[in-house]
Motif scaffolding. Structure first.
Motif, short mmCIF file in Angstrom:
data_model
loop_
_atom_site.label_atom_id
_atom_site.label_comp_id
_atom_site.label_asym_id
_atom_site.label_seq_id
_atom_site.Cartn_x
_atom_site.Cartn_y
_atom_site.Cartn_z
N PHE A 240 23.96 -22.29 -3.57
CA PHE A 240 23.69 -23.70 -3.38
C PHE A 240 22.56 -24.11 -4.31
N GLY A 241 22.82 -25.21 -5.02
CA GLY A 241 21.89 -25.60 -6.08
C GLY A 241 21.78 -24.43 -7.04
N PRO A 242 20.57 -24.17 -7.53
CA PRO A 242 20.40 -23.08 -8.49
C PRO A 242 20.38 -21.70 -7.82
N ILE A 243 20.38 -21.68 -6.50
CA ILE A 243 20.23 -20.42 -5.78
C ILE A 243 21.58 -19.71 -5.69
N GLN A 244 21.58 -18.43 -6.08
CA GLN A 244 22.80 -17.65 -5.98
C GLN A 244 22.49 -16.29 -5.41
N PHE A 317 21.70 -25.05 5.79
CA PHE A 317 22.83 -24.67 4.95
C PHE A 317 23.89 -23.94 5.77
N LEU A 345 30.91 -27.53 -1.27
CA LEU A 345 29.98 -26.40 -1.32
C LEU A 345 30.44 -25.42 -2.38
#
Lengths: 367, 260
Positions: A240-244, A317, A345
């Motif tokens: 999600f967003g830049p988070i992986q 989330f 998502l």
């Protein structure tokens, strides 16, 4: 490799640098300028603070390739600076260092305080030092040292700072809202709960849930690698967003009388984040032709990912994922065949194919 | 603590940066939030497209009603009063308490909004101030109200190839007052509670941030010092008592700080 030119401590340098090399590593490893210290390497401790175009900068979260054309000055390049010379004497006199690890960053920040805030009182000095951690001195000596140099009222050259340039007005078309603000989420204090109604008899829902893979597939982004009776191994992709993150792990499912539990744990190898989760599910009969699935999920996240995806963020989330999974499952089980738009998502995009496969299986089982 | 391998492109123009910003890549401005995520390998993009050097994004302008600030104007520039303000020291006071000076020197207002961290100062305060963002894409520019821009924690409505060009913030007028308070364990750390209040002629807007998702916006009857507690409790869900208490104290202090 990108070719970059900049000045380091007054010397022009042109070099081939890999984009992922941060400025501190470049200075230390390629130029042997080891005065710049690395502590946390994610912008918290301040040990790597140096000057870029005269402004204090975290060199650990500034990539060298981002400094094209800039004037970089590390602690080695401040030897003859009048303020720095006074600070060195004062740091020594006031016992403003012990092990010395934080000192290069402290000195650069201290120099900025002296130059930018000539009237700073001790509280202001402490506030400005909040971004530089020292584990030896208790800061008293550092504050006294900076105080001492401020009181010297040194003469130094300042460069006038310009207002930002006047920007041309931008013509825009006002558009309608693309997406309304999501409904407020209602998480519970001890985990997340979902109650889902299905227009199928209880036994059909229960039989569908007897497939452990199916239960595991309730988690978006999940890929099943192996199933041995009730022990499942697999991976789960989170984005999600830049988070992986990509968690490898296993889960065990136990069944009781129209209820069961799932115990799972996983680790994201790259960020060294550990996830543990426990889910409890139960099926009750609403009437002859419909049933209710109740889900309670508790989880904990430890490690780098948890640091950024702070507790409440993960909670929100997870709630969002659970809500969409529930709706999708419900739609499939009740045979409406409508897939809830998974594109909302990115976790779903990653999981898309796998998810479809298990949903189809669920549909077959249920009908 | 080293980022994964990625390629780096510095866009020469906004159009070029937009073309390079495909799926799998990430736009980078100051990189003060993305940098830590890259170093911790929480973010692993294939490519970074730098927009920090674009002069177009580094200016600011004002008219009678709004201040428009380019996406790559830094927090430090705003804190130092180098851009027009919307009232008396409102934007500088917000900016000067963001993280630390070394971070403010590189971190940008547009980058902060695109990163969409629920605990970011600009996210909560600019929602309260009713700001909009100018988004540049292949089909030109569009203006999107900030409350429609955020989609959740760390998520926005930006499509691949779209770039936040500027932030438009209405000037305070007609007796409007603004107040902001955040609670941090240490100055510069992530806030554990934050609230911003915009008192307008006929109504008030309260925004509570540093939550799990995007900040909660309260308006009208809910947005008074007396009624915010039940409204917040109803909408925040099952948060713990300490968090609720801290958030409501933040609201109270934001009201106390109201000024034009």
């Amino acid at each position: 490799m990108n070719e970059i030119s900049f000045h380091v401590n007054g010397k022009p340098i042109t070099a081939e640098i890999t984009p992922r090399t941060h400025l501190a590593d470049y200075l230390r490893e390629s130029l042997c300028l080891t005065g710049t210290h690395l502590g946390c390497e994610h912008g918290v401790c301040g040990a790597c603070t140096l000057l870029v175009d005269g402004e204090p900068t975290r060199s650990c979260i500034t990539y060298a390739v981002a400094c094209a054309g800039r004037d970089i000055r590390s602690i080695e390049g401040l030897e003859h600076d009048v303020v720095m010379a006074a600070l060195r004497t004062a740091f020594s006199a006031e016992h403003a260092l012990q092990c010395g690890y934080c000192t290069p960053g402290m000195l650069v920040t201290a120099r900025d305080i002296v130059r930018r805030l000539p009237d700073a009182d001790d509280d202001r000095i402490r506030l400005e030092l909040a971004g530089n951690l020292c584990r030896c001195t208790g800061y008293n000596g550092i504050v006294r040292a900076i105080r001492r140099v401020l009181d010297l009222r040194l003469n130094f050259e300042t460069v006038p700072v310009d207002r930002v340039s006047e920007m041309a007005p931008i013509e825009t078309a006002t558009t309608k809202p693309i997406l309304k603000i999501a409904k407020p989420i209602q998480p519970t204090g001890d985990g997340l709960r979902q109650t889902l109604s299905f227009a199928v008899p209880r036994d059909i829902l229960w039989r569908a849930l007897q497939d452990p893979a199916l239960v595991a597939s309730c988690v978006p982004g999940a890929t099943i690698l192996s199933i041995a009776q009730t022990h499942i191994t697999g991976e789960m992709a989170v984005a999600f967003g830049p988070i992986q993150g990509k968690f490898n792990g296993s889960a065990d499912v136990t069944y009781g009388d129209y209820e069961g539990t799932v115990l799972g744990e996983g680790q994201d190898k790259i960020s060294k984040t550990k996830l543990t989760a426990k889910a409890f599910f139960s099926v009750t009969e609403a009437d002859v032709s419909s049933s209710v699935l109740a889900l309670t999920i508790n989880y904990s996240l430890r490690g780098a990912l948890a640091q950024f995806a702070r507790g409440p963020v993960v909670q929100a989330f997870a709630d969002e994922i659970a809500g969409i999974v529930g709706q999708t499952l419900q739609a499939k089980l009740s045979g409406s065949g409508t897939m809830i738009a998974p594109k909302r998502l990115s976790a779903f995009r990653l999981a898309g194919l796998v998810f479809w496969r298990w949903l189809r299986k669920l549909l077959n089982l249920a009908s | 603590m080293k980022a994964v391998d990625f390629s780096w492109v510095a866009g020469a123009t906004l159009e070029q940066a937009s073309q390079k910003a495909k799926a799998g890549s990430k736009i980078i401005a100051g990189g003060q939030s993305l940098g830590p995520m890259l170093n911790l390998r929480i973010a692993q993009p294939d490519a970074l497209v730098s927009i920090a050097g674009l002069a177009l994004l580094r200016g600011a302008t004002e008219n009678d009603t709004d201040v428009t600030i380019g996406a790559c104007v830094t927090h430090a520039q705003i804190a130092d009063g180098l851009v027009p303000d919307i009232g008396s020291q409102i934007l500088p006071r917000i900016a000067e308490n963001i993280a630390y000076r070394a971070v403010r020197n590189r971190g940008t207002i547009g980058g902060s909004l695109c990163h969409a961290d629920p605990a970011a100062d600009w996210v909560t305060t600019l929602l309260a101030l009713g700001a909009s963002v100018v988004i540049a894409g292949a089909d030109g520019t569009r203006l999107v109200a900030l409350r429609d821009f955020f989609r959740g924690a760390f998520r926005t409505c930006l499509a691949p190839g779209e770039i936040l060009q500027a932030v438009r913030i209405p000037k305070l007028n007609d007796g409007q007052k603004f107040g902001y308070y955040k609670a941090c364990r240490k100055p510069g750390e992530f806030a554990h509670a934050m609230a911003a209040v915009l008192q307008m002629k006929k109504t008030t807007r309260v925004v509570i941030g540093a939550m799990g998702a995007i900040p909660l916006i309260f308006e009208g009857d809910e947005a008074t010092l007396q009624s915010i507690a039940p409204a917040f409790t109803a909408r925040a869900g099952g948060i713990d008592d300490v968090t609720r208490h801290m958030q409501l104290i933040a609201v109270k202090r934001a009201f106390e700080k109201l000024s034009a």
